[in-house]
Motif scaffolding. Structure first.
Motif, PDB file in Angstrom:
ATOM      1  N   ASN A  28       7.198  21.088   9.749  1.00 20.34           N
ATOM      2  CA  ASN A  28       6.833  20.459  11.019  1.00 20.34           C
ATOM      3  C   ASN A  28       7.592  19.142  11.120  1.00 20.34           C
ATOM      4  N   ALA A  29       8.814  19.235  11.537  1.00 20.80           N
ATOM      5  CA  ALA A  29       9.658  18.058  11.579  1.00 20.80           C
ATOM      6  C   ALA A  29      10.019  17.758  13.021  1.00 20.80           C
ATOM      7  N   PRO A  30       9.205  16.947  13.674  1.00 14.39           N
ATOM      8  CA  PRO A  30       9.491  16.651  15.080  1.00 14.39           C
ATOM      9  C   PRO A  30      10.882  16.045  15.238  1.00 14.39           C
ATOM     10  N   ALA A  31      11.318  15.309  14.214  1.00 16.22           N
ATOM     11  CA  ALA A  31      12.624  14.675  14.300  1.00 16.22           C
ATOM     12  C   ALA A  31      13.730  15.709  14.459  1.00 16.22           C
ATOM     13  N   LEU A  32      13.495  16.897  13.931  1.00 21.53           N
ATOM     14  CA  LEU A  32      14.497  17.950  14.034  1.00 21.53           C
ATOM     15  C   LEU A  32      14.074  19.011  15.043  1.00 21.53           C
ATOM     16  N   GLY A  33      13.023  18.728  15.757  1.00 22.09           N
ATOM     17  CA  GLY A  33      12.572  19.677  16.767  1.00 22.09           C
ATOM     18  C   GLY A  33      11.800  20.852  16.200  1.00 22.09           C
ATOM     19  N   ILE A  34      11.305  20.700  14.991  1.00 22.01           N
ATOM     20  CA  ILE A  34      10.546  21.811  14.407  1.00 22.01           C
ATOM     21  C   ILE A  34       9.055  21.560  14.613  1.00 22.01           C
ATOM     22  N   HIS A  35       8.378  22.494  15.251  1.00 20.60           N
ATOM     23  CA  HIS A  35       6.937  22.340  15.471  1.00 20.60           C
ATOM     24  C   HIS A  35       6.183  23.557  14.959  1.00 20.60           C
ATOM     25  N   TRP A  36       6.729  24.164  13.928  1.00 22.64           N
ATOM     26  CA  TRP A  36       6.189  25.434  13.461  1.00 22.64           C
ATOM     27  C   TRP A  36       4.753  25.298  12.953  1.00 22.64           C
ATOM     28  N   PHE A  37       4.530  24.284  12.146  1.00 23.06           N
ATOM     29  CA  PHE A  37       3.207  24.090  11.558  1.00 23.06           C
ATOM     30  C   PHE A  37       2.161  23.867  12.658  1.00 23.06           C
ATOM     31  N   GLU A  38       2.542  23.066  13.621  1.00 22.04           N
ATOM     32  CA  GLU A  38       1.640  22.806  14.738  1.00 22.04           C
ATOM     33  C   GLU A  38       1.283  24.107  15.450  1.00 22.04           C
ATOM     34  N   HIS A  39       2.310  24.897  15.652  1.00 24.56           N
ATOM     35  CA  HIS A  39       2.128  26.176  16.314  1.00 24.56           C
ATOM     36  C   HIS A  39       1.159  27.072  15.541  1.00 24.56           C
ATOM     37  N   MET A  40       1.254  26.990  14.232  1.00 26.06           N
ATOM     38  CA  MET A  40       0.431  27.865  13.395  1.00 26.06           C
ATOM     39  C   MET A  40      -1.024  27.408  13.348  1.00 26.06           C
TER      40      MET A  40
END
Lengths: 542, 99, 756
Positions: free
Chosen positions: C564-576
């Protein structure tokens, strides 16, 4: 009412007396025979109990089973009526189990001054009294059994007790008699008032529970409150509730281990059982008025008992005071007048019986080995007697209400129930003050914290740490390795050995029961719940 | 009336018994006096039976006779034991119950 | 037999209840058979944790699948599976596109009145995260422990307790209702008592155990009362239903919900070591290091945070979090205070484990702060990343004590200069420290930054500043600890290890005796020579059971953040995980703010500043000063010309130490520590002593005096009356008889008079 196998309860109740009869013919010197006969009788009684357990119809546990009624003392309208329902069943069986276990424990633990035969006879008589109280369905019969219990216990404390036994036994006896006297007056008043009520045929009146169950609720509230008061004092002394508890620490401390165990496991429950079985259902209109008082006293008892524990220097006295606190939770549950609360209270009664009984067993064995119960002097029990130490730890954890062990199911549902006591619109006898009870809940929850405090303090001081110099070098060596110190020829404390066979036999069932009821509380709740609902339905609550 | 005579007899026996209990020092005599009292009561019961025409009093009288027998048995046994231990049955010397 | 249910949700999702059950059963097996096993029961513990890990991984996999491919409508039906398991799928929650209903499998436990209790599992994103985390870290810690507590006199008990401990946490994590939650919560409390007091022969350890259990128990009062309040309010124990009803709360009984939230939060304060009940946590370091690492990373202390996250709607609605205009609330305030005071305390500790303990408290404060400002995902993700790097740090500390510093945890006396000899430990420590500091692209950065960002974004400005100051302090104290441990001159036990490892071992042992640091009860103490084989590329480091878990955790300390790295645009954990708090209901948690480096910059700059300042001070105070003092005469003779420079440097040292450190840093931290030790601890102690005193007084006067007095008084009255009548009791039978007849005569007379 299910009137099958009507002989069963009478057999279970009076079988111990047959044993007593046999024992009377055994010469005093033949201790083994006396012990044997007593134990066999107790086991036979337990077998009857187990048969009862098997024959009990669990789908109709709200009904009285094995019910029988006979004429007894016709002139005063007392009947011989016995029956068993879901409320009585666990306590009835518990009394039988405890008696057997106590006898096993007594096999090589007969306290000074000996006289094995008399000691075992007293235990059998006690058993009859206890079982009888739980099956009696007639006020006079109940009262007789209630009082029968008193005398053997008086002798047990007075003859086999500690240094201060005369004082303790007398206090116990007088205190309880005082309560009983008022209780009897209330019983008679209840009978007279119901008999002379308008629209009632006086010839129909009798002392059976059924009669009072039907007619007690019609008594005028003011009268009922006074009648309830007498019963309240009688039962509250027995529970014991603050401020009627002061006999308890003395009696427990002075009583022999067996006496303490029976006292904690069964005798205290006679009081709470009386509330649930007699005072509350017969006089619901007064119960609603008395409940807040009971609740407040119960919570005072919880805190007060815990504070008392913190002040103790003697292990047995500490456990005795913890009984005051635990019975406070039971009374708090009862005072909510809800299904949940009374079920919790009944569960708490059995759980307290198992756990505190077990704690007294351990205290007795510690005393036997160290010849003292002073917390200051005990240390490092885990090193000298690892098994005993772990058992003490287990019981302490159970006693402070660890989920998964029996103690929790008496405490937590009581807290849940007292947050939400009998209240609402259109209740036939009115409701209770929710605000007051929520305050009580918070204070009671504080009691669980204090319970953790004193029990862990006790455990830390006695079980942890190095063995104190006074007892070092006796029994087990300091690191709990394999040398079993069985040589009894050394100095005073050379008999510090770990749990022995008789203790294992006596304790294992209790330890298992604590776990089993902790893991599967439904074993008891399912049996009790329908019968409890029958009582609480009359209040119209949730 | 005949019944009155029975009642008077009962009263006399009762008085003798009371006198015996209070005045005599010999334990055996006291026991005997108690028997007199009990029997005076029996007589009274039977007399009242006659007056009322019922049988209840007779039943009670039989009951009392049985009790009295038991009581005398126990009492005499105690007297014997006391005599064995103290060589006397004078009641004045037996004041263990003094409060 | 699971065919029907497999179609519905997946085998692992529905049988997740096995995850705690396996270690729970293992606990009994270890107790029963552990001593007879060749490895003293540790193999049962590790096997059970591995089994749990496998199932947890399977559960996680199936959960991911479930989220990615939302189930069709028709499957949200009540299905009854084998073993009487009633499987319920909450139908309401499945409307929106990304809404994923939790998988709930329950077995009826018992009913009393209207209280219905079941046991089972409630699987959603939050639970899956924690399940995986706990199982994973427990496995590593157990492997590590086989070496660390080897030869301990209660080796088997240790593994039994630690296995039960994990079982407790797992039970709590997947609890579908409050009762099971309390069950797991209390089992953990019990095990923490056993584990912290593992070496109970010493009074200090048993006292720490008692303190831990008791302090947590004080909080538990809130848990019991809060649960009772929720039950009265919603009439259910089911967590899913409580959340749903709380989220849609519209009743006029808002005060009760607030009360429940506060009561439950008190439980969290106790369990998660929040101010003011944090004092048990540093004392809990009395336990073996693997215990500390397990307690402080993924279990025990995060239980409180987990409770808030689990019942987030109750807190969110109850405390009006994120309601427009709110800039303070209880959770944020407590979290914020905890962040700062704990970080301050970490500066003055000499014991490396205590530095880490206070650091944990501080990080837990971050999590609470995050939950308090509405950054649910950030806080939960911080639980996740923090577990890896904090566990790694504790295990590093253990590794140092075990191998490098001769069983001492004192950084000043027995550490220093260890980086060359313990390369694996050093590298893992550095990586984890950077993660903890929140250095960009390490895991801690992503989670912590989201909390900080949300605080600002959601208008909790005060807490934004608290959070970035806390971040700077974190950087500073960790720099200090790192410097003391790995840099500078090796001291005490470490000196022996660093310099004297090739020497004969007899001096080594003599040294140990002289220092007496072996205070942790290693009975049969073994020299490093007897350890298991170390890894080939780090021969002087600890053995492989210790270093392999360290390496794994070190790697995760970097990479776990990329879930979940917002800095890199990753929101996978949030999504899960987002469905866990019932998004889409009436309750609105603000979405996490968009990441921008500009927003993160102040925090990062402060971290950098903290690092630099602390490094300079540490160097001056702990490094150079000693050389200056010790080498003064030496340098006088060798380098007379440089003397003035050295003096100047010494002058600087004095400046740093006397002016900055002594006048600023030390007094403040000391004051905080003093407050901690005297005021708060004092209160705890005073309450304890006061309770005892009150008890004694009540006992002495009220119980023995008043109540008992009344009883004895009535006895005395009776005795007095008896005394007055004593002459009557002459003991003469004749007199008795006379009295009797006299009384009867009077009675008869009365009867006659009354009747005539």
């Amino acid at each position: 009412m299910i009137q099958e196998q009507q002989w069963l309860l009478s057999l279970g109740t009076f079988l111990p007396l047959v044993g007593v009869l046999v024992m009377l013919f055994i010469p005093k010197k033949d201790e083994v025979a006396a012990k044997g006969v007593a134990l066999v009788t107790a086991i036979a009684t337990l077998a009857v109990g187990i048969y009862t357990l098997v024959q009990f119809d669990y789908d109709q546990s709200e009904k009285l089973q094995f019910f029988t009624t006979n004429k007894w003392i016709t002139p005063i309208k007392a009947t011989y009526t016995v029956g068993l329902d879901g409320i009585s069943l666990p306590l009835y069986i518990l009394s039988m189990v405890i008696t057997v276990l106590v006898m096993v424990y007594s096999w090589n633990h007969v306290p000074e001054p000996g006289n094995t035969k008399a000691f075992f006879i007293l235990m059998l008589v006690l058993q009859t009294g206890m079982a009888g109280t739980f099956v009696a369905q007639d006020l006079i019969l109940f009262f007789v059994f209630f009082e029968v219990v008193l005398l053997p216990m008086y002798f047990m404390i007075g003859v086999w007790g500690g240094e201060n036994r005369q004082y303790a036994s007398l206090k116990f006896f007088l205190y309880t008699m005082f309560g009983s006297a008022l209780m009897l007056v209330s019983f008679i008043a209840l009978f007279v008032v119901t008999k002379n009520a308008p629209g009632v045929n006086p010839d129909d009146a009798n002392f059976s529970f059924q009669w009072f169950d039907e007619h007690g609720r019609d008594i005028a509230r003011d009268t009922a409150i006074w009648i309830f008061a007498g019963m309240f004092i009688g039962f509250a002394v027995k529970v014991p509730m603050f401020p009627f508890h002061t006999w308890l620490p003395d009696a427990h401390t002075q009583a022999p281990t067996q006496g303490s165990v029976i006292l904690a496991a069964i005798l205290l429950k006679l009081g709470t059982y009386g509330f649930v079985r007699i005072a509350i259902p017969f006089l619901p209109q007064a119960a609603v008025k008395w409940a807040p008082i009971i609740g407040v006293l119960a919570v005072i008892g919880i805190i007060y008992g815990a504070l008392g524990c913190l002040a103790q220097t003697d292990m047995k006295r500490l456990i005795a005071f913890s009984s005051v606190a635990h019975m406070g939770f039971v009374m708090l549950g009862i005072s909510t007048l809800t299904d949940l609360g009374i079920s919790a209270a009944l569960f708490g009664m059995v759980a307290h019986g198992l756990i505190t009984g077990m704690l007294f067993f351990v205290a007795g064995s510690v005393k036997e080995r160290y010849h003292t119960l002073e917390i200051k002097r005990l240390s490092g029990m885990l090193l000298q007697m690892p098994k005993m130490g772990w058992i003490l730890g287990f019981c302490a954890m159970a006693s402070l209400g660890l989920p998964g062990l029996a103690g929790f199911w008496g405490e937590f549902p009581a807290i849940l129930a007292s947050w939400d006591p009998l209240s609402g619109e259109g209740l036939p006898y009115g409701g209770l003050s929710v605000g007051l009870y929520q305050g009580l809940t918070i204070v009671a929850a504080l009691g669980t914290v204090l319970a953790a405090g004193y029990l862990l303090w006790l455990y830390q001081r006695t079980a942890f740490g190095e063995v104190s110099a006074e007892f070092a070098g006796t029994g087990h060596d300091a690191h709990g390795h394999d040398s079993h110190g069985h040589d009894a020829h050394g100095d005073d404390h050379s008999d510090i050995h770990d749990v022995n066979t008789f203790e294992w036999i006596a304790w294992t069932p209790l330890l298992i029961a604590i776990v089993v009821f902790g893991v599967v509380p439904s074993l008891m709740f399912d049996v009790m719940d329908p019968a409890v609902s029958l009582i609480t339905d009359r209040f119209g609550g949730k | 009336m005949l019944v009155n005579n029975f009642l008077i007899l009962g009263a006399v026996l009762f008085s003798i018994g009371v006198y015996g209990v209070i005045a005599r020092k010999n334990a055996v005599l006291v026991l005997m006096s108690i028997e007199l009292i009990l029997n005076s009561v029996n007589i009274n019961l039977l007399a009242f039976d006659r007056i009322n025409g019922t049988q209840d009093g007779a039943v009670f009288a039989l009951y009392i006779i049985a009790i009295a027998a038991a009581e005398v048995g126990v009492g005499l046994a105690m007297v014997l034991l006391i005599f064995r231990n103290r060589k006397t049955i004078a009641l004045d010397d037996l004041s263990e119950m003094k409060g | 037999m699971f065919a029907e249910s497999t179609e519905a949700a997946g085998w692992f999702l529905e049988n997740a209840w096995l995850i705690p059950l396996i270690p729970a059963v293992a606990f009994f097996l270890i107790l029963g058979f552990g001593k007879r096993m060749p490895r003293g029961g540790s193999e049962i513990g590790i096997a059970s944790m591995l089994a749990s890990l496998v199932i947890a991984a399977g559960t996680a996999y199936q959960w991911v699948q479930r989220v990615d491919a939302p189930v069709a409508e028709g499957e949200h039906a009540l299905a009854r599976g084998s073993f009487g398991f009633a499987r319920t799928f909450s139908e309401e929650a499945a409307e929106a596109g990304h809404e994923v209903a939790p998988v709930i499998s329950t077995l009826d436990w018992f009913d009393i009145g209207r209280l219905h209790v079941s046991i089972g599992s409630h699987i959603d994103g939050l639970a899956v995260t924690l399940l995986l985390l706990v199982a994973f870290i427990s496995t590593l810690v157990q492997i590590y422990s086989t070496e660390y507590v080897r030869g301990d006199r209660r080796y088997t008990h240790f593994f039994a307790s630690i296995t039960l401990f994990s079982a407790g946490m797992l039970t709590m994590v997947l609890a579908p209702n409050m009762l099971q939650f309390i069950l797991g919560w209390e089992i953990m409390g019990l095990c923490s008592f056993l584990l912290i007091g593992h070496w109970w022969e010493e009074t200090a350890n048993s006292k720490a155990a008692l303190k831990a259990f008791f302090t947590v128990r004080v909080g538990d009062m809130g848990l019991l009362v809060g649960t009772a309040a929720l039950f009265a309010l919603f009439g259910t124990m089911e967590i899913g239903e409580i959340n749903e009803q709380a989220a849609n709360f519209a009743g006029d009984n808002k005060g009760m919900l607030l009360f429940a939230a506060i009561a439950l939060f008190i439980a969290c304060i106790g369990k998660s070591g929040q101010f003011p009940l944090h004092t048990w946590l540093p004392d809990a370091m009395a336990g073996p290091t693997p215990v500390s690492s397990l307690l402080h990373s993924s279990t025990m202390v995060v239980a409180g945070v987990f409770l808030v996250a689990r019942l987030y709607p109750v807190f969110h609605v109850g405390l009006d979090i994120n309601v427009a205009g709110q800039s303070f609330n209880l959770i944020a305030v407590i979290g914020g205070i905890t962040v700062l005071i704990a970080a301050g305390l970490a500066f003055v500790q000499d014991d490396i484990k205590k530095v880490l303990a206070y650091s944990t408290v501080s990080q837990l404060g971050y999590m609470m702060l995050g939950l308090g400002v509405g950054a649910w995902t950030g806080a939960v993700f911080h639980i996740f990343t923090h577990a890896f790097f904090k566990c790694a740090l504790f295990l590093c500390a253990g590794s140092i004590a075990h191998t490098g510093s001769h069983h001492s945890f004192d950084m000043k006396k027995d550490m220093g200069g260890l980086r060359k000899k313990m390369p694996v430990t050093f590298v893992v420590w550095i990586v984890s420290t950077m993660a903890l500091m929140g250095v960009p692209f390490f895991s801690g950065f992503f989670s912590k930054d989201e909390i900080i960002d949300s605080a600002k974004h959601n208008h909790y400005t005060v807490f934004y500043f608290v959070a970035i100051i806390g971040a700077a302090m974190t950087a500073a104290y960790m720099t200090r600890a790192t410097y003391l441990t790995f840099f500078g001159k090796a001291r005490g036990g470490a000196a022996h290890f660093v310099h004297g490892h090739d020497d004969a071992h007899d001096t080594h042992d003599a040294h140990a005796d002289a220092h007496g640091h072996d205070a942790h009860g290693h009975d049969d103490h073994h020299a490093p020579a007897h350890h298991s084989a170390p890894l080939p590329f780090a021969k002087t480091d600890s053995s492989w059971q210790i270093t392999v878990p360290l390496i794994i955790l070190g790697v995760l300390a970097i990479f776990s953040g990329y879930l979940n790295a917002p800095a890199l645009g990753i929101h996978w954990f949030e999504h899960m995980t987002e469905s866990s708090i019932g998004a889409g209901s009436a309750m609105s948690v603000p979405p996490p703010p968009e990441f921008s480096w500009a927003a993160a910059a102040p925090g990062l700059l402060l971290v950098l500043a903290g690092f630099v300042v602390s490094l300079l001070i540490s160097k001056a105070v702990f490094g150079e000063k000693k050389t200056a003092l010790q080498g003064l005469t030496q340098r006088n003779s060798l380098l007379g010309a440089g003397h003035k420079f050295l003096v100047n440097k010494y002058y600087l040292d004095a400046l740093y130490e006397n002016v900055i450190v002594k006048a600023v840093a030390y007094p403040i931290a000391r004051a905080a520590y003093w407050t901690n030790q005297h005021v708060l601890d004092g209160i705890v102690n005073a309450v304890g002593i006061g309770g005892k005193r009150t008890g004694e007084l009540v006992y002495k006067y009220v119980d023995q005096g008043l109540v008992d007095g009344a009883v004895n008084g009535s006895g005395a009255t009776a005795r007095g009356a008896g005394g007055a009548l004593q002459p009557v009791q002459s003991g003469k039978v004749n007199l008795y008889g006379a009295l009797l007849f006299g009384a009867a005569a009077v009675g008869a007379l009365v009867l006659v008079l009354v009747n005539s």
